[in-house]
Design an enzyme around this catalytic site. Structure first.
Site, PDB file in Angstrom:
ATOM      1  N   ASP A 198     -99.539  56.023 -16.969  1.00  8.47           N
ATOM      2  CA  ASP A 198    -100.635  56.410 -16.078  1.00  8.47           C
ATOM      3  C   ASP A 198    -101.417  57.551 -16.725  1.00  8.47           C
ATOM      4  OD1 ASP A 198    -101.586  56.275 -12.974  1.00  8.47           O
ATOM      5  OD2 ASP A 198    -101.641  58.339 -13.699  1.00  8.47           O
ATOM      6  N   HIS A 211    -118.577  56.910 -14.250  1.00  8.01           N
ATOM      7  CA  HIS A 211    -117.747  55.714 -14.383  1.00  8.01           C
ATOM      8  C   HIS A 211    -117.870  55.058 -15.761  1.00  8.01           C
ATOM      9  CE1 HIS A 211    -116.162  55.596 -10.333  1.00  8.01           C
ATOM     10  NE2 HIS A 211    -117.362  55.877  -9.860  1.00  8.01           N
ATOM     11  N   ASP A 215    -114.761  54.218 -18.005  1.00  4.17           N
ATOM     12  CA  ASP A 215    -114.523  52.890 -18.600  1.00  4.17           C
ATOM     13  C   ASP A 215    -114.206  53.010 -20.084  1.00  4.17           C
ATOM     14  OD1 ASP A 215    -115.015  51.774 -16.149  1.00  4.17           O
ATOM     15  OD2 ASP A 215    -117.015  51.020 -16.648  1.00  4.17           O
ATOM     16  N   GLU A 242    -105.858  53.144 -13.434  1.00  4.08           N
ATOM     17  CA  GLU A 242    -105.556  53.751 -14.734  1.00  4.08           C
ATOM     18  C   GLU A 242    -104.090  53.563 -15.130  1.00  4.08           C
ATOM     19  OE1 GLU A 242    -105.255  57.117 -11.661  1.00  4.08           O
ATOM     20  OE2 GLU A 242    -106.357  55.260 -11.960  1.00  4.08           O
TER      21      GLU A 242
END
Length: 339
Positions: A198, A211, A215, A242
């Site tokens: 994570d 964002h 990405d 994630e």
């Protein structure tokens, strides 16, 4: 010397509509040495890559060594005839061979017999060269369409199995493939380790870089994982958001801990260039290993009902990895937690 094929009286030469002939090798199978040599030379002149053999047994050996999309096979041969060779090849579904029977038979019932044996087409010996080329080119066109359909099938399969953003395998692939991986591990008594990774403070990455930056961070994170695991053995899927799962077949717990530490350090060391700035990440990892971890372990807050573990090793393995990932987060992040 007798010309076993007649030229087209209209043009005096063969007719060709396909330029892809070299990409579709031909295996010519005929016990008539004169016909075999003439046909071999003619087809080579027309751009086909051709190998010629004298009987069906030798043909089978060559087919095992190399794929021939096109097969020109004489019907009447000693020991094993062309019909038997067709039947044997059709019992093997992959890869497909487009088979044309060479025959002096022109009786309708016999032609039907040949097609039912597995031939795709037939040609009567003594016909025109242009007819032979036309039938071969027809086979090439069909094989080209088959290749395109197979490519489309693979693309659809990829779309069904892959995360569209990162290109990692998706959760559906994980569920299906990890079950098979664990069954194989059980059958051969091999360990399989699962890492749940994570990205730390990923919300902050999105908040700070937007964002699009998030990405780019996800894609870069996957690439670092892939660069530090075994090619064609280990595999990665995007579990959600994630979170990523790294599956390490035939890997014991201690080995998997080393892999996890290597991944953690690689993530910490990488830099991601986004627009005019640099993004840096850390990640936390939780590790579980099959079958050793699917037993009662009082050090983990996991149910120790052995019947439940036997029923769903996949769910229990992922739950244990998730619990250990949570402990990595509690202990300050950028850590690996195993047993």
């Amino acid at each position: 010397m007798i010309d076993l094929f007649q030229c087209s009286p209209e043009t005096g030469r063969s007719l060709s509509v396909v330029t892809e002939r070299p990409d579709f090798p031909v295996l010519l199978v005929d016990d008539d040495v004169v016909f075999r040599e003439l046909a071999l030379l003619f087809l080579q002149e027309e751009g086909y890559v051709v190998e010629a053999v004298a009987d069906a047994y030798e043909a089978q050996i060559r087919i095992q060594e190399r794929h021939y999309p096109l097969i020109l096979c004489d019907w009447m041969m000693p020991e094993m005839n062309g019909l038997e060779l067709c039947s044997r090849l059709r019992r093997c579904s992959e890869p497909y061979h487009y088979i044309i029977l060479l025959t002096s038979k022109n009786d309708e019932d016999e032609i039907v017999t040949g097609l039912n044996a597995g031939a795709d087409d037939y040609i009567v010996k003594g016909g025109r060269k242009s007819e032979l080329l036309a039938r071969l080119d027809c086979g090439v066109r069909i094989l080209i369409q088959q290749r395109l359909l197979e490519q489309q099938k693979q693309e659809i399969l990829q779309q069904a199995q892959r995360d569209p953003l990162t290109g990692a395998y998706n959760r559906g692939y994980l569920t299906q493939t990890l079950v098979c991986e664990l069954k194989r591990a059980q059958r051969y008594q091999l360990p399989t380790s699962v890492l749940l990774a994570d990205i730390d403070f990923f919300k902050s990455v999105n908040d700070r870089y937007g964002h699009l930056g998030g990405d780019e961070a996800l894609k870069a994170f996957l690439q670092v994982l892939l660069q530090n695991i075994r090619v064609n053995i280990d595999w990665v899927c995007r579990y959600g958001g994630e979170e990523f799962v790294i599956v390490l077949p035939n890997t014991e717990h201690k080995q998997a801990l080393l892999v996890a530490e290597k991944l953690r350090a690689a993530v910490r060391a990488m830099t991601i260039q986004f627009e005019n700035t640099t993004i840096q990440l850390t990640a936390s990892f939780g590790l579980a290993t099959y079958p050793d971890d699917l037993t009662c372990n009082k050090s983990d807050d996991v149910s120790c009902d052995q019947s439940d573990l036997d029923e769903s090793p996949l769910d229990n393995l992922l739950k244990l990895a998730d619990d250990r990932l949570y402990r990595s987060k509690q202990n300050g992040r950028n850590k690996v937690t195993g047993r």
